[in-house]
Design a protein around this motif. Structure first.
Motif, PDB file in Angstrom:
ATOM      1  N   GLN A 198     -54.454 -20.756 -19.879  1.00 10.10           N
ATOM      2  CA  GLN A 198     -53.350 -21.609 -19.445  1.00 10.10           C
ATOM      3  C   GLN A 198     -52.055 -20.943 -19.919  1.00 10.10           C
ATOM      4  O   GLN A 198     -51.889 -20.683 -21.112  1.00 10.10           O
ATOM      5  N   PHE A 199     -51.146 -20.676 -18.976  1.00  6.83           N
ATOM      6  CA  PHE A 199     -49.943 -19.930 -19.313  1.00  6.83           C
ATOM      7  C   PHE A 199     -48.704 -20.818 -19.366  1.00  6.83           C
ATOM      8  O   PHE A 199     -48.584 -21.805 -18.647  1.00  6.83           O
ATOM      9  N   ILE A 200     -47.800 -20.418 -20.242  1.00  7.24           N
ATOM     10  CA  ILE A 200     -46.473 -21.021 -20.344  1.00  7.24           C
ATOM     11  C   ILE A 200     -45.488 -19.952 -19.883  1.00  7.24           C
ATOM     12  O   ILE A 200     -45.553 -18.806 -20.340  1.00  7.24           O
ATOM     13  N   ALA A 201     -44.603 -20.288 -18.968  1.00  5.89           N
ATOM     14  CA  ALA A 201     -43.704 -19.289 -18.389  1.00  5.89           C
ATOM     15  C   ALA A 201     -42.315 -19.872 -18.209  1.00  5.89           C
ATOM     16  O   ALA A 201     -42.095 -21.079 -18.328  1.00  5.89           O
ATOM     17  N   ARG A 209     -38.235 -14.273 -15.242  1.00  2.00           N
ATOM     18  CA  ARG A 209     -39.578 -14.573 -14.728  1.00  2.00           C
ATOM     19  C   ARG A 209     -39.925 -13.644 -13.571  1.00  2.00           C
ATOM     20  O   ARG A 209     -41.056 -13.129 -13.488  1.00  2.00           O
ATOM     21  N   LYS A 210     -38.981 -13.418 -12.670  1.00  2.00           N
ATOM     22  CA  LYS A 210     -39.244 -12.546 -11.531  1.00  2.00           C
ATOM     23  C   LYS A 210     -39.516 -11.121 -11.988  1.00  2.00           C
ATOM     24  O   LYS A 210     -40.407 -10.444 -11.460  1.00  2.00           O
ATOM     25  N   GLU A 231     -43.647 -24.778 -17.408  1.00  2.00           N
ATOM     26  CA  GLU A 231     -42.487 -23.919 -17.246  1.00  2.00           C
ATOM     27  C   GLU A 231     -41.375 -24.432 -18.157  1.00  2.00           C
ATOM     28  O   GLU A 231     -41.044 -25.617 -18.140  1.00  2.00           O
ATOM     29  N   LEU A 232     -40.815 -23.536 -18.955  1.00  2.00           N
ATOM     30  CA  LEU A 232     -39.747 -23.896 -19.883  1.00  2.00           C
ATOM     31  C   LEU A 232     -38.531 -23.032 -19.583  1.00  2.00           C
ATOM     32  O   LEU A 232     -38.615 -22.048 -18.857  1.00  2.00           O
ATOM     33  N   ASN A 233     -37.391 -23.390 -20.159  1.00  2.00           N
ATOM     34  CA  ASN A 233     -36.156 -22.711 -19.775  1.00  2.00           C
ATOM     35  C   ASN A 233     -35.655 -21.700 -20.790  1.00  2.00           C
ATOM     36  O   ASN A 233     -34.535 -21.203 -20.674  1.00  2.00           O
ATOM     37  N   SER A 234     -36.449 -21.372 -21.809  1.00  2.00           N
ATOM     38  CA  SER A 234     -36.009 -20.363 -22.770  1.00  2.00           C
ATOM     39  C   SER A 234     -37.210 -19.684 -23.406  1.00  2.00           C
ATOM     40  O   SER A 234     -38.300 -20.273 -23.511  1.00  2.00           O
ATOM     41  N   ASN A 240     -42.395 -21.285 -29.234  1.00  2.00           N
ATOM     42  CA  ASN A 240     -42.752 -22.479 -29.996  1.00  2.00           C
ATOM     43  C   ASN A 240     -43.940 -23.200 -29.369  1.00  2.00           C
ATOM     44  O   ASN A 240     -44.812 -23.725 -30.074  1.00  2.00           O
ATOM     45  N   ALA A 241     -43.986 -23.222 -28.023  1.00  2.00           N
ATOM     46  CA  ALA A 241     -45.097 -23.877 -27.336  1.00  2.00           C
ATOM     47  C   ALA A 241     -46.407 -23.135 -27.573  1.00  2.00           C
ATOM     48  O   ALA A 241     -47.455 -23.751 -27.795  1.00  2.00           O
ATOM     49  N   VAL A 242     -46.362 -21.808 -27.535  1.00  2.00           N
ATOM     50  CA  VAL A 242     -47.578 -21.026 -27.818  1.00  2.00           C
ATOM     51  C   VAL A 242     -48.007 -21.239 -29.261  1.00  2.00           C
ATOM     52  O   VAL A 242     -49.190 -21.434 -29.557  1.00  2.00           O
ATOM     53  N   GLN A 243     -47.037 -21.213 -30.161  1.00  2.00           N
ATOM     54  CA  GLN A 243     -47.348 -21.433 -31.577  1.00  2.00           C
ATOM     55  C   GLN A 243     -47.998 -22.795 -31.791  1.00  2.00           C
ATOM     56  O   GLN A 243     -48.880 -22.955 -32.655  1.00  2.00           O
ATOM     57  N   ALA A 244     -47.617 -23.773 -30.982  1.00  2.00           N
ATOM     58  CA  ALA A 244     -48.181 -25.120 -31.102  1.00  2.00           C
ATOM     59  C   ALA A 244     -49.533 -25.251 -30.418  1.00  2.00           C
ATOM     60  O   ALA A 244     -50.124 -26.330 -30.415  1.00  2.00           O
ATOM     61  N   GLY A 245     -50.026 -24.166 -29.825  1.00  2.00           N
ATOM     62  CA  GLY A 245     -51.354 -24.186 -29.225  1.00  2.00           C
ATOM     63  C   GLY A 245     -51.393 -24.670 -27.792  1.00  2.00           C
ATOM     64  O   GLY A 245     -52.460 -25.037 -27.294  1.00  2.00           O
ATOM     65  N   LEU A 246     -50.243 -24.649 -27.097  1.00  2.00           N
ATOM     66  CA  LEU A 246     -50.197 -25.209 -25.744  1.00  2.00           C
ATOM     67  C   LEU A 246     -50.567 -24.203 -24.662  1.00  2.00           C
ATOM     68  O   LEU A 246     -50.713 -24.579 -23.502  1.00  2.00           O
TER      69      LEU A 246
END
Length: 329
Positions: A198-201, A209-210, A231-234, A240-246
């Motif tokens: 599951q990816f966060i981009a 992103r492009k 999808e996040l804007n920074s 931080n999201a990856v560090q939180a296990g998302l």
């Protein structure tokens, strides 16, 4: 015509109104009163004997003559700034200004270190850093508003012949995982493993992103098969999201040095794949290059780059804070 029908102050006011969209906001940005701005515009229109603004709408709209004057005014003001910088150069780097441009990632994570080192050598030179999209940054270099820039995206085709584009360094896009993820316990992951994550981009419309999607595709990774769960804007929010296990993410290696040193993120290597993009330095060869810009290019840039992929050695980074060896980007 013996005298010019406009002054530099009037050109600055015209530019401010066009940028701000109103006389009041332009006055605020220039730290003068609105009546003073209105009077200068009235005098300018009387001197030129032509209206510069359509005053019917809520927003100050330039007439055709206004657009023409603004176009030439921009060039005049840029040349004036260039002239001032050239005169300041006579003081041999005992003053003056260096204006550097950068795209988002390089401007956030790489340029502050470069500027810090430059200021150690030349504390009297004022440095401005403008962080924008690659396209906007390239146009600013072309227009002479920026001395030099480091970018990671594609230069607009219409500018490629007018700018000098110098390959600078390969920036690795690293796959990062939560430290407790099951794949964090193995040495390398397989390309097919990516399609199960599951990816966060960043937002799909963002320039970064492009660029990342283009680089991944060139490396044989099918981006349409990656499961984008969020999808996040920074980049900071993504880390931080990856560090939180998302989820997992691809980010520039320069953006995660501290997190890797602290052990709060896992950098996963992909079997047989290294995802790199080329960073470039861009300058306008037809514009005056200040001594400050030359010093930055000759003395600072070489210390942070080689022409081969730069690898991050976390252990070495912990023991050495001096940027006298090429650093990872």
């Amino acid at each position: 015509m013996s005298d010019l029908p406009f002054t530099l102050d009037q050109l600055r006011i015209l530019k401010a109104i066009a940028a701000e969209g109103s006389f009041k906001r332009a006055a605020d940005s220039l730290y003068v009163s609105q009546p003073a701005v209105s009077l200068q515009v009235q005098n300018l229109e009387r001197q030129l004997d032509v209206p510069l603004f359509d005053r019917g709408g809520r927003r100050a709209q330039l007439t055709e003559a206004g657009h023409l004057l603004l176009s030439y005014g921009d060039r005049i003001l840029t040349l004036c700034e260039e002239t001032c910088r050239a005169i300041e150069d006579l003081q041999n780097l005992q003053g003056g200004t260096l204006i550097i441009g950068a795209s988002q990632t390089t401007g956030t994570y790489l340029l502050p270190r470069m500027i810090g080192l430059f200021r150690q050598h030349y504390p009297d030179v004022a440095v401005q850093l403008h962080v924008h999209s690659t396209r906007r940054t390239a146009w600013s270099v072309a227009n002479g508003q920026i001395d030099l820039a480091i970018i990671g995206g594609e230069i607009p085709p219409e500018l490629q012949d007018s700018l000098e584009i110098i390959p600078y360094a390969e920036d690795e896009l690293a796959l990062i995982l939560p430290v407790l993820h099951s794949l964090a316990r193995i040495n390398t992951v397989q390309k097919d493993d990516l399609y199960k994550l599951q990816f966060i981009a960043l937002d799909s419309q963002s320039t970064i992103r492009k660029v990342i999607d283009q680089v991944l595709s060139r490396c044989g990774i099918e981006t349409r098969r990656l499961k984008i769960e969020m999808e996040l804007n920074s980049i900071e929010a993504i880390k931080n999201a990856v560090q939180a296990g998302l989820g997992a993410a691809f980010v520039s290696i320069s953006a995660i040095e501290k997190e890797l040193q602290m052990g709060v993120l896992h950098r996963a290597k992909i079997d047989g794949v290294v995802v790199n993009r080329m960073l470039s330095v861009i300058i306008n060869p037809n514009r005056y290059r200040s001594k400050a810009a030359s010093a930055f290019m000759d003395e600072i840039l070489p210390q942070f780059s080689t022409h081969k992929p730069l690898q991050l050695d976390v252990a070495e980074e912990r023991h050495s804070a001096e940027p006298t060896e090429p650093l990872s980007l």
